[in-house]
Design an enzyme around this catalytic site. Structure first.
Site, PDB file in Angstrom:
ATOM      1  N   THR A  32     -15.184  -2.113  -1.807  1.00 14.31           N
ATOM      2  CA  THR A  32     -15.686  -1.970  -0.466  1.00 14.31           C
ATOM      3  C   THR A  32     -15.068  -0.562  -0.074  1.00 14.31           C
ATOM      4  O   THR A  32     -15.477  -0.130   1.068  1.00 14.31           O
ATOM      5  CB  THR A  32     -15.346  -3.171   0.364  1.00 14.31           C
ATOM      6  OG1 THR A  32     -13.968  -2.955   0.475  1.00 14.31           O
ATOM      7  CG2 THR A  32     -15.999  -4.278  -0.176  1.00 14.31           C
ATOM      8  N   ASP A  87      -1.160  14.249  -3.148  1.00 13.31           N
ATOM      9  CA  ASP A  87      -0.800  13.029  -2.882  1.00 13.31           C
ATOM     10  C   ASP A  87       0.564  12.643  -2.333  1.00 13.31           C
ATOM     11  O   ASP A  87       1.572  13.010  -3.060  1.00 13.31           O
ATOM     12  CB  ASP A  87      -0.966  11.749  -3.975  1.00 13.31           C
ATOM     13  CG  ASP A  87      -0.819  10.411  -3.704  1.00 13.31           C
ATOM     14  OD1 ASP A  87       0.227  10.085  -3.061  1.00 13.31           O
ATOM     15  OD2 ASP A  87      -1.581   9.605  -4.012  1.00 13.31           O
ATOM     16  N   ARG A 141      -6.342  -0.494  -0.728  1.00 18.59           N
ATOM     17  CA  ARG A 141      -7.748  -0.207  -0.566  1.00 18.59           C
ATOM     18  C   ARG A 141      -8.621  -0.883  -1.485  1.00 18.59           C
ATOM     19  O   ARG A 141      -8.198  -0.872  -2.829  1.00 18.59           O
ATOM     20  CB  ARG A 141      -8.297   1.327  -0.700  1.00 18.59           C
ATOM     21  CG  ARG A 141      -9.521   1.700  -0.408  1.00 18.59           C
ATOM     22  CD  ARG A 141      -9.734   3.097  -0.615  1.00 18.59           C
ATOM     23  NE  ARG A 141      -8.817   3.994   0.229  1.00 18.59           N
ATOM     24  CZ  ARG A 141      -9.297   4.122   1.525  1.00 18.59           C
ATOM     25  NH1 ARG A 141     -10.336   3.714   2.237  1.00 18.59           N
ATOM     26  NH2 ARG A 141      -8.443   4.897   2.237  1.00 18.59           N
ATOM     27  N   ASP A 153       3.198  10.129  -4.125  1.00 23.46           N
ATOM     28  CA  ASP A 153       3.587  10.740  -5.447  1.00 23.46           C
ATOM     29  C   ASP A 153       4.540  11.719  -5.240  1.00 23.46           C
ATOM     30  O   ASP A 153       5.516  11.658  -6.052  1.00 23.46           O
ATOM     31  CB  ASP A 153       2.172  11.209  -6.149  1.00 23.46           C
ATOM     32  CG  ASP A 153       1.515   9.851  -6.824  1.00 23.46           C
ATOM     33  OD1 ASP A 153       2.099   8.869  -6.621  1.00 23.46           O
ATOM     34  OD2 ASP A 153       0.524  10.138  -7.251  1.00 23.46           O
TER      35      ASP A 153
HETATM   36  N1  URA Z   1      -3.273  10.654   0.964  1.00 24.09           N
HETATM   37  C1  URA Z   1      -2.573  11.522   0.612  1.00 24.09           C
HETATM   38  O1  URA Z   1      -1.338  11.365  -0.056  1.00 24.09           O
HETATM   39  N2  URA Z   1      -2.991  12.780   0.332  1.00 24.09           N
HETATM   40  C2  URA Z   1      -4.321  13.278   1.090  1.00 24.09           C
HETATM   41  O2  URA Z   1      -4.751  14.276   0.815  1.00 24.09           O
HETATM   42  C3  URA Z   1      -5.128  12.271   1.605  1.00 24.09           C
HETATM   43  C4  URA Z   1      -4.693  11.035   1.674  1.00 24.09           C
END
Ligand code: URA
Length: 209
Positions: free
Chosen positions: A108, A200, A104, A203
């Site tokens: 932007t 996440d 990303r 992670d």
């Molecule tokens: N990506 C993730 O890993 N978790 C989220 O809650 C949103 C996007």
């Protein structure tokens, strides 16, 4: 219009609750993600076409069914999508695996492709894009763009947790594809995390921060 389906089999809901818990460790998280993906693959592949084949059992000749038509390609969106691949391969071991990497742009906030490696002949294949989280829909939309640009005609998107915002964005951009999720959550927060979600996914799968 493609369909949006929440695959809420009790086993899927149970395993999803385990990985939503913030105390679930990397090993259990990884195992449950694969198991959920495997269970989902069973439903996602429900419309696979069959053809007649004549075989001979020890009792004599018979006409039975076997899979026909398009061969499956699993396409994980790097990196969290990788966590779903082995589970689907348990059920569809002959599937090929394409990879797509995006980042990303910090200014932007738009996703960009940095890595795409696909098998040939995408026109004649059934593509399963996999990514545990459908949040804003940005990466999913771009992954579908990338596959369509390379000729893919039959695409399904498979995730574990979807936000309503992401489902709408993906359906608006690509009304022809089918979307399957294990859950439809409440909303996105200001950081674009799904609430309640599971944090996440990358992670938690790989034990990074
Ligand atoms: N990506 C993730 O890993 N978790 C989220 O809650 C949103 C996007």
């Amino acid at each position: 219009m493609g369909k949006f389906e929440v695959l809420d089999h009790p086993l899927i809901q149970h395993k999803l609750t385990i990985i939503r818990n913030k105390n679930c460790g990397t090993r259990e998280f990884r195992q449950c993600v694969n198991e959920i993906a495997e269970l989902m693959a069973y439903e996602v592949s429900r419309d696979m076409p069959l053809e007649d084949v004549e075989i001979e059992t020890p009792m004599g000749k018979t006409v039975q069914k076997r899979l026909a038509g398009k061969k499956v390609v699993i396409v994980p969106i790097l990196r969290a999508g990788l966590g779903m691949v082995d589970g689907i391969l348990e059920l569809i071991p002959a599937a090929k695996v394409g990879h797509i990497g995006m980042y990303r742009d910090e200014e932007t906030m738009k996703p960009h492709e940095y890595f795409v490696k696909m098998p040939d002949d995408l026109e004649n294949r059934e593509m399963f894009i996999v990514d545990p989280m459908l949040a804003t829909g940005g990466s999913a939309i771009m992954a579908v763009d990338a596959l369509k640009k390379r000729g893919a005609q039959s695409i399904k998107f498979v995730c574990l947790v979807a936000a309503p915002e992401g489902v709408k964005a993906l359906r608006d951009a690509h009304p022809d594809i089918d979307i399957f999720s294990a859950a439809l959550d409440d909303h996105l927060n200001e950081q674009c995390y799904i609430v309640p979600g599971l944090g996440d996914a990358g992670d938690r799968l790989f034990g990074t921060k």
